[in-house]
Design a protein around this motif. Structure first.
Motif, mmCIF file in Angstrom:
data_model
loop_
_atom_site.group_PDB
_atom_site.id
_atom_site.type_symbol
_atom_site.label_atom_id
_atom_site.label_comp_id
_atom_site.label_asym_id
_atom_site.label_seq_id
_atom_site.Cartn_x
_atom_site.Cartn_y
_atom_site.Cartn_z
ATOM 1 N N GLU A 1 43.715 26.012 41.124
ATOM 2 C CA GLU A 1 44.623 25.514 40.108
ATOM 3 C C GLU A 1 46.040 25.272 40.616
ATOM 4 N N ASP B 1 45.786 43.216 35.294
ATOM 5 C CA ASP B 1 45.467 42.010 34.519
ATOM 6 C C ASP B 1 46.160 40.776 35.078
ATOM 7 N N THR C 1 44.417 35.660 40.839
ATOM 8 C CA THR C 1 43.344 35.418 41.807
ATOM 9 C C THR C 1 42.278 34.487 41.239
ATOM 10 N N ALA C 2 42.040 34.551 39.932
ATOM 11 C CA ALA C 2 41.092 33.613 39.312
ATOM 12 C C ALA C 2 41.622 32.184 39.421
ATOM 13 N N ALA C 3 42.915 32.008 39.231
ATOM 14 C CA ALA C 3 43.517 30.670 39.350
ATOM 15 C C ALA C 3 43.459 30.166 40.785
ATOM 16 N N ARG D 1 41.144 31.002 43.037
ATOM 17 C CA ARG D 1 39.737 30.635 43.290
ATOM 18 C C ARG D 1 39.358 29.313 42.641
ATOM 19 N N ALA D 2 39.961 29.028 41.489
ATOM 20 C CA ALA D 2 39.682 27.786 40.768
ATOM 21 C C ALA D 2 40.521 26.613 41.291
ATOM 22 N N TYR E 1 41.511 35.781 51.911
ATOM 23 C CA TYR E 1 42.089 34.446 51.791
ATOM 24 C C TYR E 1 43.252 34.223 52.745
ATOM 25 N N TRP F 1 47.241 40.319 38.156
ATOM 26 C CA TRP F 1 46.659 39.997 39.457
ATOM 27 C C TRP F 1 45.305 39.324 39.288
ATOM 28 N N GLY F 2 44.511 39.798 38.353
ATOM 29 C CA GLY F 2 43.213 39.180 38.090
ATOM 30 C C GLY F 2 43.353 37.728 37.645
ATOM 31 N N SER F 3 44.325 37.461 36.796
ATOM 32 C CA SER F 3 44.566 36.079 36.352
ATOM 33 C C SER F 3 45.013 35.205 37.520
#
Length: 74
Positions: A70, A57, A63-65, A67-68, A17, A59-61
């Motif tokens: 947000e 955990d 990166t998910a945000a 990608r979405a 990214y 970092w996962g939250s």
């Protein structure tokens, strides 16, 4: 709470990214992430600067945000 791992031998990988030469370059250390359960992150333009270390955990939250989409971009 986890102790901060030794990053002196970490293998750093540029994020897919990161914006090329636009000045938004981020690197992470996947080898440390797997063994220590944390994700070290640094500015690739200044590799001698301190790394930020996040729980896997968190970092996962994050990166998910990203990608979405947000987060505002302007």
């Amino acid at each position: 709470m986890s102790s901060i791992p030794d990053l002196s031998r970490a293998t750093w990988v540029k994020s897919s990214y990161s914006g090329g030469n636009e000045g938004q370059c981020l690197e992470f250390a996947p080898d440390i992430s797997v063994t220590a359960g944390v994700v070290p992150v640094r500015d690739s333009k200044n590799p001698a600067s301190p790394a930020l270390v996040f729980s896997a955990d968190a970092w996962g939250s994050f990166t998910a945000a990203v990608r979405a989409e947000e987060f505002p971009t302007a």
